[in-house]
Design an enzyme around this catalytic site. Structure first.
Site, mmCIF file in Angstrom:
data_model
loop_
_atom_site.group_PDB
_atom_site.id
_atom_site.type_symbol
_atom_site.label_atom_id
_atom_site.label_comp_id
_atom_site.label_asym_id
_atom_site.label_seq_id
_atom_site.Cartn_x
_atom_site.Cartn_y
_atom_site.Cartn_z
ATOM 1 N N GLY A 2 0.840 -1.199 0.000
ATOM 2 C CA GLY A 2 0.000 0.000 0.000
ATOM 3 C C GLY A 2 0.869 1.241 0.000
ATOM 4 C CB ALA A 3 2.097 3.533 1.596
ATOM 5 C CG MET A 4 8.292 1.107 2.433
ATOM 6 S SD MET A 4 9.602 0.631 1.313
ATOM 7 C CE MET A 4 8.824 -0.723 0.447
ATOM 8 C CD GLU A 5 7.728 2.140 7.420
ATOM 9 O OE1 GLU A 5 6.995 1.738 6.501
ATOM 10 O OE2 GLU A 5 8.177 1.374 8.292
ATOM 11 C CG HIS A 38 0.176 2.605 8.534
ATOM 12 N ND1 HIS A 38 -0.208 1.655 9.458
ATOM 13 C CD2 HIS A 38 1.355 2.166 8.016
ATOM 14 C CE1 HIS A 38 0.702 0.684 9.495
ATOM 15 N NE2 HIS A 38 1.661 0.973 8.637
ATOM 16 C CD GLU A 39 2.922 3.877 5.077
ATOM 17 O OE1 GLU A 39 4.074 3.684 5.541
ATOM 18 O OE2 GLU A 39 2.093 2.955 4.932
ATOM 19 C CG HIS A 42 5.440 3.415 9.883
ATOM 20 N ND1 HIS A 42 5.612 2.484 10.875
ATOM 21 C CD2 HIS A 42 4.784 2.771 8.880
ATOM 22 C CE1 HIS A 42 5.085 1.327 10.489
ATOM 23 N NE2 HIS A 42 4.568 1.470 9.295
ATOM 24 C CD GLU A 61 4.488 -2.106 9.412
ATOM 25 O OE1 GLU A 61 3.387 -1.511 9.506
ATOM 26 O OE2 GLU A 61 5.446 -1.639 8.764
HETATM 27 ZN ZN LIG Z 1 3.467 0.058 8.210
#
Ligand SMILES: [Zn+2]
Length: 614
Positions: A2-5, A38-39, A42, A61
């Protein structure tokens, strides 16, 4: 993903960042809000304090999912968000915990870590963080978080460090609670109640059992916070007093189950009561209790805990559907239980409750969730029984459904306020029933034609497509003409056709693989067409002749050479093969074996397939 932080360079799947009222559904807006949150979160839980090795993935997570769940709960309806999160956990994580890839939230071994970005590490991990919050309270939890950041800013740490910060900040011992990190499987809590009206004692015995899993034969008792209440015959809440307590206080009591079995006694209970169990889903467990239709109807009508109220509706619908699966097997005519009819009529009459909550309560449990409740899955039986109940409710409640559908029509301009979203959600659930009545196709057509947003457009289109309505093909064509240059919208168009129930859908899916907008090299496309078919279309995927399995295995093999991570995800569609009848089992096993002997098989796919075959 979905995405990455990545610090200072968050990376997003376009699906989780691009939105406009024309192209994004209400669900898309909520997902985007959740993923961006969410990201961003993080930054602290993942970047400034990170994991010292991959085994600790849930440290960042599970904690960050908990934080994004709470953020979304603050932004929208807390009650609805809670229900959606529980549904997601039970539909995706519970089967994982019962299958060949079962692992604790902190796995102790892996072949390919990409296979451990799982619902267990993420969603069950978040459920375990939530239990800290339940046990320590908001203030205690915040004290723990502050100590965790004070101690570890700039460090790479482990789940044990998080637990230690929570314990130290609250001057308590959480060692036994820490067992949740190392034990896989979903605990079952059996509840037995006994009411001694003469003495006014209401005994509740809670017993826990975690079934053995492939990775762990022996299971030990866990610390399970179990919230419950009691309802009087008039629907009011009992003010609770446990044996040994000085006075009655509050209407929800948190019982702590930390042995195999424990008995708790409520006192001063002088009239018959109905228990409201596992309020707010206070632990990621299954509850086993011999519910009567009367008890469940009482909870649906009166329970002040919105989760427990929703759960009662789901449980009642589940019991009714599974009973019809049995009747069908026995060659008897299926029946609609009057208790379910009354309960749903009551939900439709309720003008006080949040429409989004009513929408959640009126959605029947998913095919796959029902499948998990059966010893041997009866794919066609579940589908037939679910359709029978849906049609039966639609016919019997056509009047009230129509009334609510009309009254929820927002005549004004499109709004994405949470109250507008709530109204759309109930209105579209009403439509999903009404399409089963005589005027269904006309209503769906009109809904589609009058829509000024993607949520309503898809609801109308789905009604036509799933009904095999005469206008379905034209509507799909019109949708394609309008959106063929918008990749994200076309994903919805592919998915809609892939999940249309029935053994014939495979032919359409195969044809769509050749569509100019489809590419097996694009993960969003793979998920929308191949993934949706295998994971969300049980009657298509599990067609008795095995065509669905063969097609899917071909795609796993093709993907293995292009994108092993995606191939491994797709291969997991076969994980529950042992739960099916002998014929389907043999067909699925053959496909798993075919994949496993493929030359050049990636470690990603090999790990999933070989675990499944074990
Ligand atoms: Zn995450």
């Amino acid at each position: 993903m979905g995405a990455m932080e990545n610090k200072s360079l968050n990376i997003f799947n376009s699906k989780y960042v691009l939105a406009s009222p024309d192209t994004a559904t209400d669900w898309d807006y909520q997902s985007i809000e959740g993923v961006i949150g969410h990201e961003y979160f993080h930054n602290w839980t993942g970047n400034r304090v990170t994991c010292k090795d991959w085994f600790q993935l849930t440290l960042k997570e599970g904690l960050t999912v908990f934080r994004d769940e709470e953020f979304s709960a603050d932004m929208q309806s807390r009650a609805v968000k809670r229900i959606q999160d529980v549904r997601d956990l039970r539909e995706r994580q519970f089967p994982e915990d019962a299958g060949p890839m079962a692992h604790p939230i902190r796995p102790d071994r892996y072949i390919e870590i990409n296979n451990f970005y799982t619902a267990t590490v993420y969603q069950k991990g978040a459920a375990i963080i939530r239990m800290y919050h339940t046990l320590l309270g908001e203030d205690g939890f915040q004290r723990g978080m502050r100590l965790y950041f004070d101690r570890h800013d700039g460090q790479a740490v482990s789940c044990d460090d998080f637990l230690a910060a929570m314990a130290d900040a609250n001057d308590t011992n959480l060692d036994r609670f820490g067992r949740w990190y190392s034990q896989s499987g979903t605990p079952e809590v059996t509840v037995a109640t006994e009411h001694d009206e003469a003495s006014g004692c209401y005994h509740v015995t809670l017993s826990q059992h975690t079934p053995p899993s492939h990775d762990q034969a022996e299971k030990i008792p866990l610390v399970i916070p179990f919230a419950m209440g009691l309802l009087n015959p008039d629907g009011s809440e009992v003010i609770l007093q446990l044996e040994g307590e000085a006075e009655a206080v509050g209407t929800t009591r948190l019982l702590i189950l930390d042995k195999d079995s424990q008995r708790f006694t409520f006192t001063n209970i002088h009239q018959p009561v109905v228990p409201s169990l596992l309020r707010d889903f206070s632990a990621p467990v299954k509850v086993l209790y011999p519910w009567s239709v009367r008890d469940l109807s009482h909870l649906i009508a009166h329970d002040a805990d919105t989760f427990a109220r929703w759960e009662a509706a789901q449980q009642l619908a589940q019991n009714c559907i599974l009973a019809q699966v049995q009747r069908r097997t026995d060659g008897e005519k299926m029946q609609l239980h009057p208790g379910l009819l009354d309960a749903f009529a009551g939900l439709l009459r309720d003008r006080e409750a949040d429409p989004a909550l009513l929408a959640e309560a009126m959605m029947l449990p998913a095919d796959d969730y029902l499948a998990e409740q059966m010893e041997v899955v009866d794919v066609d039986g579940i589908h037939a029984a679910r359709q029978f109940i849906r049609s039966g409710l639609a016919q019997a409640l056509a009047g009230p459904l129509r009334e609510r559908f009309t009254e929820l029509d927002d005549a004004g301009p499109y709004s994405k306020s949470s109250s507008a979203m709530a109204r759309r959600s109930l209105r579209n659930v009403c439509l999903s029933y009404l399409v089963k009545t005589g005027e269904g196709n006309d209503l769906a057509s009109a809904h589609l034609a009058g829509s000024n947003n993607m949520t309503d457009t898809l609801a109308g289109l789905r009604g036509l497509v799933f009904n095999n309505a005469p206008g379905a093909a034209t509507a799909l064509q019109a949708f394609e003409n309008r959106w063929k240059n918008d990749a994200l919208v076309m994903d919805k168009w592919f998915a809609m056709q892939a999940i249309k129930p029935g053994h014939e859908t495979i032919h359409e899916v195969k044809a769509l693989m050749e569509h100019p907008s489809f590419s097996i090299r694009n993960p969003n496309k793979v998920r929308s067409l191949i993934g949706a078919f295998a994971m969300l279309n049980p009657t298509g995927f599990h067609a008795p002749d095995g065509t669905g399995y063969r097609f899917h295995a071909d795609q796993v093999i093709a993907l293995n050479a292009i994108n092993p991570q995606m191939a491994a995800r797709m291969a997991s569609a076969f994980n529950r093969w042992k739960k099916y009848d002998e014929s389907r089992k043999a067909l699925m096993k053959a496909e798993l074996q075919r994949i496993s002997t493929e030359s050049g098989l990636s470690p990603d796919v090999a790990e999933i397939v070989n675990s499944a075959l074990k």
